[in-house]
Every structure is written in C-alpha cells, then in structure tokens.
Design an enzyme around this catalytic site. Structure first.
Site, PDB file in Angstrom:
ATOM      1  N   SER A  29      30.582 -50.250  30.833  1.00 21.07           N
ATOM      2  CA  SER A  29      29.891 -49.536  29.766  1.00 21.07           C
ATOM      3  C   SER A  29      30.828 -49.001  28.682  1.00 21.07           C
ATOM      4  O   SER A  29      30.367 -48.470  27.685  1.00 21.07           O
ATOM      5  CB  SER A  29      29.063 -48.373  30.332  1.00 21.07           C
ATOM      6  OG  SER A  29      29.895 -47.285  30.652  1.00 21.07           O
ATOM      7  N   LYS A  73      33.078 -41.335  29.834  1.00 22.50           N
ATOM      8  CA  LYS A  73      32.188 -41.505  28.685  1.00 22.50           C
ATOM      9  C   LYS A  73      32.709 -40.711  27.490  1.00 22.50           C
ATOM     10  O   LYS A  73      33.544 -39.809  27.617  1.00 22.50           O
ATOM     11  CB  LYS A  73      30.779 -40.997  29.012  1.00 22.50           C
ATOM     12  CG  LYS A  73      30.022 -41.802  30.063  1.00 22.50           C
ATOM     13  CD  LYS A  73      29.589 -43.145  29.532  1.00 22.50           C
ATOM     14  CE  LYS A  73      28.760 -43.891  30.571  1.00 22.50           C
ATOM     15  NZ  LYS A  73      29.548 -44.260  31.748  1.00 22.50           N
TER      16      LYS A  73
END
Length: 224
Positions: free
Chosen positions: A144, A182
């Site tokens: 991701s 993230k």
C-alpha cells in the site's frame, strides 16, 4: 553541558583530525571510548549534533562538520600538523564501512494493519542512512506504500518518536496491538492514515486508538 562520554568523543575526534587530518572510524571511536557497540557511538554523535557541536553535511554521505568546541579542548594538540585546517572547517569523515546494528522488530504492514512482532534480531545498517535520534528497523509487508517507493520486503528504518507532523510517514500502533506504516493526517477530530496506493482507502481512527511509535528515516532494500 556535555556528558563525560560526549566530551571524550569530541576530544578524540578533534585530536585525531589534528594529528592526521582524517577522522577515526566508528570502530576506532568505539574502542577509544570503551563502548560495547557502534550504536553507542552513533547516539553520542547524534547528541553532539543536537547540541550544536557538529553538523551532518547534507550532500556528503558519512561526513560531519565540527562547528565548535568546549573551552576545555579548544587548544590545538602539540602533535597537530600546522597544515590542518581550523576546526570550523575540519571535516569528520566516517569510514565507508561504518555500520550500526539496529533492533529488528518483526514485520509491519504497508497494507491493512498486521501485528508488529517484537524480535531479538538485528539489522546491520550503514550509519550514513540515519540521522540523529534512536532508531529501529521493521520489515515491510504489503504494497500500500508502493507509490512512495516502499516495497514489500523492504526494511523501514524508523526514528523513535511519539509525535509527528501531518504528511510524515509514521509507524502507527492501532489499539495497542497492530502496527502499520502510513502517511499521517488529521481530519477534524479524527486521525487519518493514508496509503500511497490508489487501490487502498484511507483508515480513520479516534486519537485514543492510535499511538505514534516513530517516523520513517530511511529504507534498506536487499536484492536477491
């Protein structure tokens, strides 16, 4: 005020530069200060940088500049060569093979959060990849963050921190059980963790659900 070890290290570097014009390696500094590991040398160098005695040169890997010295060691050693530049211009060049052994704390998800495993392993990392502060490493699992250049199987080099700014890539511990890598954003009263892959959606949590454990300092990639 410097600690005794910080003072000893700065003195040792200054004297070696005066004698040879070349800085000692991390291994030589470790032995001179009778430290157990080169990680201890790295922490001392980071502390000296934070206190304004030395500066890492942004465009020169493994290079530092001595900015100032305490009054107690400003006198040039008798053995110094007259041709050596003044301390303000002296460059501290670490050896090309200087590495640090960082704790390797399992795997971290770059997709949906997975458990961050505590481990006893370590990862050898070139000192030039790290800035000031205390660091650890995590193996990246998932895709991701590929648009940020972070691939499955990479090693994330993380600077320990409890806070971060919007836009930082962070290690976020969710519900005290799962960790993920993230971009950090704040959205109203919520914390938003953004991926760098259009195939994934942002994750939103209450502030009490998320604890920052570090910010990304670098990446190490192994090619098989």
């Amino acid at each position: 005020m410097l600690t005794r070890k910080q003072h000893e290290l700065l003195t040792f570097i200054h004297e070696r530069l005066g004698q040879t014009g070349v800085s000692p390696s991390f291994e030589e500094m470790k032995e001179a200060l009778e430290l157990k590991s080169k990680s201890g040398v790295h922490r001392l160098i980071s502390a000296l940088e934070e206190r304004g005695f030395i500066k890492r040169l942004a465009n020169r890997a493994r290079a530092l500049e001595i900015l100032r010295l305490p009054e107690a060691i400003k006198t040039t050693p008798k053995s110094a060569k007259p041709s050596v530049a003044p301390v303000q211009q002296a460059k501290v060049l670490a050896a090309a093979n200087d590495v640090l052994d960082l704790p390797l704390h399992g795997r971290i998800a770059a997709g949906m959060p997975i458990e961050a495993l505590e481990g006893q392993n370590s990862l050898s990392v070139p000192a030039a990849l790290l800035g000031p502060g205390e660091h650890y490493a995590l193996e990246v699992a998932g895709d991701s963050m590929v648009e940020a250049g972070i691939l499955d199987g990479d090693y994330a080099l993380v600077r320990k921190a409890e806070t971060a700014r919007d836009g930082d890539i962070v290690v976020a511990l969710i519900e005290e059980s799962e960790a993920t890598l993230k971009y950090l954003r704040h959205e109203g009263k919520m914390v938003r963790l953004d991926p760098a892959n259009r195939a994934y959606d942002p994750q939103r949590y209450r502030p009490d659900q998320v604890r920052i454990q570090g910010t990304l300092a670098g990446l190490l990639r192994r090619y098989h």
